[in-house]
Design an enzyme around this catalytic site. Sequence first.
Site, PDB file in Angstrom:
ATOM      1  N   ALA A 348       0.877  -1.179   0.000  1.00 14.12           N
ATOM      2  CA  ALA A 348       0.000   0.000   0.000  1.00 14.12           C
ATOM      3  C   ALA A 348       0.906   1.218   0.000  1.00 14.12           C
ATOM      4  O   ALA A 348       2.096   1.118   0.295  1.00 14.12           O
ATOM      5  CB  ALA A 348      -0.917   0.007   1.220  1.00 14.12           C
ATOM      6  N   MET A 349       0.348   2.378  -0.317  1.00 14.18           N
ATOM      7  CA  MET A 349       1.133   3.611  -0.342  1.00 14.18           C
ATOM      8  C   MET A 349       0.314   4.743   0.248  1.00 14.18           C
ATOM      9  O   MET A 349      -0.817   4.992  -0.162  1.00 14.18           O
ATOM     10  CB  MET A 349       1.560   3.928  -1.794  1.00 14.18           C
ATOM     11  CG  MET A 349       2.357   5.209  -1.925  1.00 14.18           C
ATOM     12  SD  MET A 349       3.840   5.194  -0.903  1.00 14.18           S
ATOM     13  CE  MET A 349       3.895   6.927  -0.429  1.00 14.18           C
ATOM     14  N   ASN A 351      -0.047   7.904   0.137  1.00 16.26           N
ATOM     15  CA  ASN A 351      -0.247   9.220  -0.488  1.00 16.26           C
ATOM     16  C   ASN A 351      -1.253  10.035   0.321  1.00 16.26           C
ATOM     17  O   ASN A 351      -2.335   9.554   0.650  1.00 16.26           O
ATOM     18  CB  ASN A 351      -0.779   9.060  -1.913  1.00 16.26           C
ATOM     19  CG  ASN A 351      -0.065   7.968  -2.672  1.00 16.26           C
ATOM     20  OD1 ASN A 351       1.110   8.065  -2.956  1.00 16.26           O
ATOM     21  ND2 ASN A 351      -0.794   6.904  -2.979  1.00 16.26           N
ATOM     22  N   GLU A 384      -1.162   2.641   7.143  1.00 19.24           N
ATOM     23  CA  GLU A 384      -1.231   3.791   6.232  1.00 19.24           C
ATOM     24  C   GLU A 384      -1.876   5.003   6.901  1.00 19.24           C
ATOM     25  O   GLU A 384      -1.549   6.147   6.568  1.00 19.24           O
ATOM     26  CB  GLU A 384      -1.975   3.413   4.946  1.00 19.24           C
ATOM     27  CG  GLU A 384      -1.404   2.208   4.200  1.00 19.24           C
ATOM     28  CD  GLU A 384       0.094   2.287   3.959  1.00 19.24           C
ATOM     29  OE1 GLU A 384       0.615   3.398   3.734  1.00 19.24           O
ATOM     30  OE2 GLU A 384       0.757   1.236   4.010  1.00 19.24           O
ATOM     31  N   HIS A 387       0.683   6.991   8.817  1.00 17.78           N
ATOM     32  CA  HIS A 387       1.500   7.825   7.930  1.00 17.78           C
ATOM     33  C   HIS A 387       0.875   9.194   7.662  1.00 17.78           C
ATOM     34  O   HIS A 387       1.594  10.130   7.302  1.00 17.78           O
ATOM     35  CB  HIS A 387       1.714   7.124   6.590  1.00 17.78           C
ATOM     36  CG  HIS A 387       2.820   6.130   6.588  1.00 17.78           C
ATOM     37  ND1 HIS A 387       4.086   6.400   7.064  1.00 17.78           N
ATOM     38  CD2 HIS A 387       2.858   4.842   6.139  1.00 17.78           C
ATOM     39  CE1 HIS A 387       4.854   5.336   6.908  1.00 17.78           C
ATOM     40  NE2 HIS A 387       4.134   4.366   6.356  1.00 17.78           N
TER      41      HIS A 387
END
Length: 942
Positions: A348-349, A351, A384, A387
């Site tokens: 996963a990222m 963003n 995530e 983050h």
Amino acid sequence: MSTDSKRYCIKTKHVAIICAAVVAVGLIVGLSVGLTRSCDSKDGGQGTTQSPSHLPPTSSPPQDQGVCPASEDESGNWRDFRLPDFINPVHYDLQVKPLLEQDTYTGTVNISINVTSPTQHLWLHLRETRITQLPVLWRPSGEQVQVRRCFEYKKQEYVVVEAEEELAPNSGEGLYHLTMEFAGWLNGSLVGFYRTTYVEKGQIKSIAATDHEPTDARKSFPCFDEPNKKATYTISIIHPKEYKALSNMPVEKEESVDDIWTQTTFQKSVPMSTYLVCFAVHQFDSVTRTSRSGKPLTIYVQPEQKHTAEYAANITKSVFDYFEDYFAMEYSLPKLDKIAIPDFGTGAMENWGLITYRETNLLYDPNESASSNQQRVAAVVAHELVHQWFGNIVTMEWWEDLWLNEGFASFFEFLGVDHAEKEWQMRDQILLEDVLPVQEDDSLISSHPIVVTVSTPAEITSVFDGISYSKGASILRMLEDWITPEKFQKGCQEYLKKFEFKNAKTSDFWEALEEASNLPVKEVMDTWTNQMGYPVLNVEDMRIISQKRFLLDPNANSSEPHSVFGYTWNIPVRWTNDNESTITIYNRSETGGITLNSSNPNGNAFLKINPDHIGFYRVNYEVSTWEWIATNLSLNHKDFSTADRASLIDDAFALARAQLLNYKEALNLTKYLKMEDEYLPWQRVISAVTYIISMFEDDKELYPMIEKYFRDQVKPIADSLGWNDNGDHLTKLLRASVLGFACKMGDSNALNNASHLFEQWLTGTVSLPVNLRLLVYRYGMQNSGNETSWNYTLKQYQETSLAQEKEKLLYGLASVKNVALLSRYLDLLKDPNVIKSQDVFTVIRYISYNSYGKTMAWNWIQLNWEYLVNRYTLNDRNLGRIVTIAEPFNTELQLWQMESFFKRYPEAGAGEKPREQVLETVKNNIEWLKQNRDTIRDWFFN
């Protein structure tokens, strides 16, 4: 975003024999692969619905050599890997237009730039994408500056713009403006801006999205691609009318361009790093929740899979609300979107405002997914979300401090899930997921410090490993315990406030915690972040402890590579005595060790050092104490917590592997296992003894003894739990673990059950219990799989839409005991219409777990290395890590083959560290067998 010091010589007379053997093996493998390819590949997947994808481009985009040609010009500071500090972006106006059917895109970027020193050149990052018009440059006054030329300096992935005259530093509010038009490919890669496909109601559909961390924003558009070059963004996407666009920020406006195209413009962003910029063009449906603070939390998903987003939507709301409270800081953007990408290179990222996921990590179907899948979704969602604070609001200054992003997310994910799913014991499960696995990685000479110098894109990519993530999480867990959870939380809040929308270093975090706790955090913690490895504490007389560096290789030089701390640590030692728990700081300057101030001066009661394995170190007791522990585990194992049982067994087997404890003492600890009924200890026992099992897998005398012993140990719990998929979350995880172990150890009852369920499943009339499916696919295929059942499983893989089910079926396909079918499976890796790019390395790893496939997988990698490099590039960390499938190798011949392969392809890219680690591990394995076989044989024999 969801990781060798001894020299081995082969005598000359053996080299000729080995060479001949290798040539013979190579010919046999080559012939078998070639023969099976010609026979089998033509019917791979016939008569099934293919999952669509697209092949890599056959060539790069045509370069407009007249615009910004490649140049070797090294006359300026663009020779340097790092951007200069006197050229800084302030704002990007970015417009992108994807041409989905042509697999290309075009775009324009206008960058507002602050120049603080005179320069005739501006340079920024660009890779693989091309500039299509000569860049245009304006002074702060609005006057255009003539551009003499531009060129690409590919060595450092820059495009350099040279003005006709020197640019004076801008003063006041005025900024330079640089406009660049560009074009790039949407295919051939899972990084940058790319397109992938999926099937909806029998029709192939496209989605295009970005993935930029760590150094791939430069592939999407020209930018100053370093984490401390934060800027604001106004992004607009021109897309076909039947599609929608998403980006980090909410939509500002949608305008029709013509009958075909719509332009979607998004609100101006907060200051953020390039790697967090994200946009996507899709035809998905959505599920929305609203946070307690009123923020929309939306998940975008293929319309036919909308029901699988419900769990992630619920867990997102719960964990999001918890983190807003815990960090005492409201989420910074007006919305938070998540989207499941059908083919996605990482887990996963994060963003900012638009988190992208691999489908397995976001979409959960309670009727089709296992409890382990549910836990994985919860953990990645929480990771995530962390983050959005640690990483996005406060970003590391440079990639050497990556752990400030990833270690924090890896630690706090357990707190987040623990809040949402209170029965899962996530605070203890961190031992299984992070602490104990990474202690194995970090006990190699080829490990690296948490804070590590990086100076190429490949080096940056390679630090996204267990040290940054899991060791980072582990030392935060130890730190929180030492300074207390309340002061740790306060320090985190202060750190976030102080560096909001800015960049920070590790020392900044220590400073915030020192202010919150009035404790010498930096002095203690620098010894954990600035040198690799960790200590083992030796306990004498139940109160005197001394430290030394723990290494799996007993013959390694424990002072190498050089460390300013000399591989000694300032250790918060937690210990319990008579149910009282205390922390004593073991100062590294106390070279003779320390004496714990115990209320047990005679040293005759058990002093538990490192309860629940809270500290990142191992503990070695005297032999008499280990014997006492083994006896008391057998008498009443519940006197020890579940975490302690897992910790003691893991420590004992690691110490024995390092020749600091006799294997007899470690194996004696397993005698109590017939009474063990908890997930945490069983899961860790299975991991701890797997090393012994894998080392002796080919030993015709010893392996049957090992199998029988562990078969007997696991039988009571396996029979007790049975094959009904009932119980709470941890019971379901436990059942899957112990039944899998029983099958692995050759338990006929377990294997017969797996085969029986597999045969029923093959009829197409039975739906398997969700938590037993992986077991049934693996061991049913292993026990009774043939070409017919393999083809049926492949067909099911291609027809199912749920990614978690697909992954289980991939493992099943890899478990067949048939060389021709495994060879055919390896051939399918080159067909992205069957095996997605994201799954190629997963499949290779699964095949390597099969005793028939172990050597085949490794040989396939060697034969196809150039193909893999062309498809994924040397910077791909999954490609870099795939060499670690060779870690179970334990012969001089296998070592020689590996060394020969690495010499043939010396450029390792992101695989530099994994290569070092696998070579060190195999050398250790060879030596370990010589040292330990007889002791282990005697124990099992008796």
